[in-house]
Enzyme design. Sequence first.
Site, short mmCIF file in Angstrom:
data_model
loop_
_atom_site.label_atom_id
_atom_site.label_comp_id
_atom_site.label_asym_id
_atom_site.label_seq_id
_atom_site.Cartn_x
_atom_site.Cartn_y
_atom_site.Cartn_z
N GLU A 1 23.91 47.03 -48.90
CA GLU A 1 24.52 46.04 -49.72
C GLU A 1 26.08 45.54 -49.14
OE1 GLU A 1 24.08 47.51 -53.91
OE2 GLU A 1 23.33 48.97 -52.83
N SER B 1 21.20 46.74 -55.98
CA SER B 1 21.00 45.60 -55.59
C SER B 1 19.57 45.16 -55.16
CB SER B 1 21.58 45.16 -54.23
OG SER B 1 23.13 45.09 -54.41
N TYR C 1 21.75 37.15 -55.74
CA TYR C 1 22.88 36.75 -54.99
C TYR C 1 22.74 35.55 -54.44
CZ TYR C 1 24.21 41.62 -55.69
OH TYR C 1 24.50 42.83 -56.07
N ARG D 1 28.68 48.59 -65.44
CA ARG D 1 27.76 47.64 -65.96
C ARG D 1 26.15 48.48 -66.19
NH1 ARG D 1 25.63 45.13 -61.29
NH2 ARG D 1 23.77 46.19 -61.78
N ASP E 1 22.19 48.09 -67.20
CA ASP E 1 21.06 47.40 -67.29
C ASP E 1 20.09 47.81 -67.89
OD1 ASP E 1 22.17 45.80 -64.93
OD2 ASP E 1 21.07 46.96 -63.49
N GLU F 1 19.24 51.47 -65.76
CA GLU F 1 20.39 52.11 -64.97
C GLU F 1 21.70 51.80 -65.54
OE1 GLU F 1 20.51 50.04 -60.54
OE2 GLU F 1 18.46 50.22 -61.36
N ASN G 1 25.76 51.23 -63.41
CA ASN G 1 26.33 50.98 -62.27
C ASN G 1 27.98 51.40 -62.12
OD1 ASN G 1 24.01 49.43 -60.64
ND2 ASN G 1 24.05 49.05 -62.59
N GLY H 1 28.69 44.29 -59.39
CA GLY H 1 29.23 43.22 -58.39
C GLY H 1 30.19 42.34 -59.00
#
Length: 316
Positions: free
Chosen positions: A17, A153, A223, A262, A264, A277, A279, A283
Amino acid sequence: MADLDRVLVLAGGLSPEHEVSVHSGRSVSEALRRLDVEVQVADVDATLLDRLTADPPQVVFPVLHGSAGEDGTLREVLELVGLPYVGADPAACRLAYAKPTAKALMAARGVRVPRGVVLPKSAFHDLGAPALLERLADRLGPTLFVKPDRGGSAFGATPVTGVQDLSAALVSCFAYSDSALVEERVQGTELAVGVLDTGDGPTALPPVEIVPDGGVYDYAARYTAGRTEFFCPARLPEETLDRAREAALTAHRALGLRDLSRTDLIVTEGGEVVFLEANVAPGLTETSTFPMAAAAAGLDFAVVCRELAHRALLRG
């Protein structure tokens, strides 16, 4: 109140990443400079410890994704040299980075998680891959999702529509981790929910609905500009969005996270919120959901970055 003068943004690293981290670091450093904060940007290499010791910044803002940036390693180093930093502490990072552990903690708090199993690469060699693959499909169904038990990612993460695809998905997964998390694939609306705490307690940002053009939110979809449509707030009933925000706050608290995170999620057709999950280093690029959600909440991304750095300074 202490003045914030000099911040070191750590970006890059040696994980897959790397490029995402570089872009996140650029976004944070440019945002802070717009507010006249002196910013230095550095990668993690053999010179880092000497640099931190010889010329210590006031605050470190890590935006490293992947193992060293999210598994607690870098945070342990910053603790060792006594520098304040933005984000979760090492213990919380380890909990969040281990997807099966995070799932277990969320399930214990009443949040639905996908059914799944974790198997090391050695199990397929020692027990016989064909029989094990067949049993996985019998237990979890033919529509699955295979991902590394750690990482981000979407590296090594593959949707599976039948047992015939499972072997190739595991090969891809084992390129990034020695253990695979094999889960039932929950169908529904994919959401990313940021949590921000600049000193008044954690607050969930508006949930972002994610609609990738190929149906799978993989690395390219995450991305590459134009590959994914985002809707913020998500196009779901307000009571469903409330449940999504509450799930993200539950994850933030249960895992002991701080400053920003964050989560998900998937929302099923019936409106049930399913945890995927969490984070610790979301990002922060121009196509990332966290800055998008902050903007939807009426927040200036530059001010958010400065407030996070200032909070770390006061904590330190």
